[in-house]
Enzyme design. Structure first.
Site, short mmCIF file in Angstrom:
data_model
loop_
_atom_site.label_atom_id
_atom_site.label_comp_id
_atom_site.label_asym_id
_atom_site.label_seq_id
_atom_site.Cartn_x
_atom_site.Cartn_y
_atom_site.Cartn_z
N GLU A 1 0.74 -1.12 -0.10
CA GLU A 1 -0.16 -0.01 -0.01
C GLU A 1 1.00 1.25 -0.05
OE1 GLU A 1 -3.69 -0.16 2.87
OE2 GLU A 1 -2.04 -0.71 3.87
N GLY B 1 -9.60 -8.49 9.58
CA GLY B 1 -10.52 -9.68 9.51
C GLY B 1 -11.99 -9.25 9.49
N MET C 1 -5.08 -4.67 14.21
CA MET C 1 -4.13 -4.68 15.20
C MET C 1 -3.51 -3.34 15.67
SD MET C 1 -2.17 -8.23 14.33
CE MET C 1 -1.07 -8.34 15.71
N GLU C 2 -4.09 -2.39 14.97
CA GLU C 2 -3.54 -0.91 15.26
C GLU C 2 -4.55 0.37 15.41
OE1 GLU C 2 -2.99 -2.29 12.01
OE2 GLU C 2 -1.25 -3.41 12.84
N ASP D 1 -10.19 -11.42 5.24
CA ASP D 1 -10.34 -12.69 5.81
C ASP D 1 -11.53 -12.72 6.90
OD1 ASP D 1 -7.50 -11.65 7.50
OD2 ASP D 1 -9.03 -12.37 8.85
#
Ligand code: ADE
Length: 253
Positions: free
Chosen positions: A13, A79, A193-194, A217
């Site tokens: 990205e 996810g 996660m951030e 996912d």
């Protein structure tokens, strides 16, 4: 003057963003490469977020403290948790919670001590702009991805969702864990996660923040066919197109 920070979760990205910036200069701080320049006439600082809450919080803090970033946008993958949130859809976060934060019984579950808050909201105007840009891009997904890629990843009629995104220092890859998260935080659309860590830093500094995540996912046991290829062929292209669309509609200042 607006200085826009763009935090990308993935190398692919960031590479796409840098290819669109004509004049970026690298500045190294805290072991990270910050790319300072312009994109569509806007002052931009682009950087890899790094993975996990602490690493992303450090990256965000440097953006705000050292580079004077006063609008921050995060792009990456997540996810899917919410029903109907499918691989290839996009989630625009309207709020963030750390799903792995638990200081009970001293504080209510998920509450960040001394903030009196569990949830940090995305900035309403930034969120609305990114949602509009995401809708415009996904309305013509074939234009941005190509019909072959849509078919390869079985992405039929990808959708934009808006809602809660939850963050924690775990890659969620079992049905048992995603089931537990759905039970605990039923309104969560996606897990990553951030985001909640960066939202907390932006809250501390009073800087507008919003995030866009492509669903890679379903946060369960079903392994994605080819994760890296999905990032390259789908998520990075969405991120680039959404950011580019957003910037093209923002008045430069
Ligand atoms: N980012 C993308 N997919 C994720 C997952 N399943 N858990 C945490 N972060 C993610």
């Amino acid at each position: 003057m607006a200085v826009i920070g763009i935090m990308s979760a993935m190398h692919e990205e960031l590479a796409a963003v840098l290819a669109a910036m004509p004049d970026e200069q690298r500045v190294q701080v805290a072991g990270r490469d910050f790319w300072v320049g312009h994109w569509q006439g806007h002052s931009v600082v682009a950087v890899l977020s790094r993975i996990g809450k602490v690493a992303a919080a450090t990256t965000a803090t440097v953006l705000l403290e050292r580079f004077g970033v006063n609008n921050l946008v995060f792009t990456g993958v997540a996810g899917g948790l919410g029903s109907g949130v499918r691989v290839g859809d996009v989630v625009v976060a309207d709020g963030f919670v750390q799903h792995d934060l638990d200081v009970s019984p001293l504080f209510p579950r998920y509450e960040v001590p001394l903030y009196g808050l569990a949830r940090f909201d995305a900035h309403p105007a930034l969120l609305a702009q990114l949602r509009a840009a995401s809708g415009q891009v996904l309305a013509d997904a074939a234009l941005h991805l190509g019909a072959g890629t849509l078919a390869e990843f079985q992405l039929s009629a990808p959708r934009v969702h808006q809602g809660l995104v939850i963050s924690g220092d775990r890659f969620v890859s079992t049905s048992a864990e995603s089931h537990a998260l759905r039970q605990a935080l039923p309104e969560a659309l996606a897990v990553e996660m951030e985001g909640a860590a960066v939202a907390q830093v932006c809250h501390d500094y009073g800087v507008p923040f919003a995030a866009v995540r492509t669903i890679s996912d379903r946060a369960d046991d079903t392994a994605h066919t080819d994760f890296r290829r999905f990032i390259r062929e789908v998520a990075s292209r969405y991120s680039l197109a959404i950011l580019s669309q957003w910037l093209s509609q923002r008045a430069p200042d």
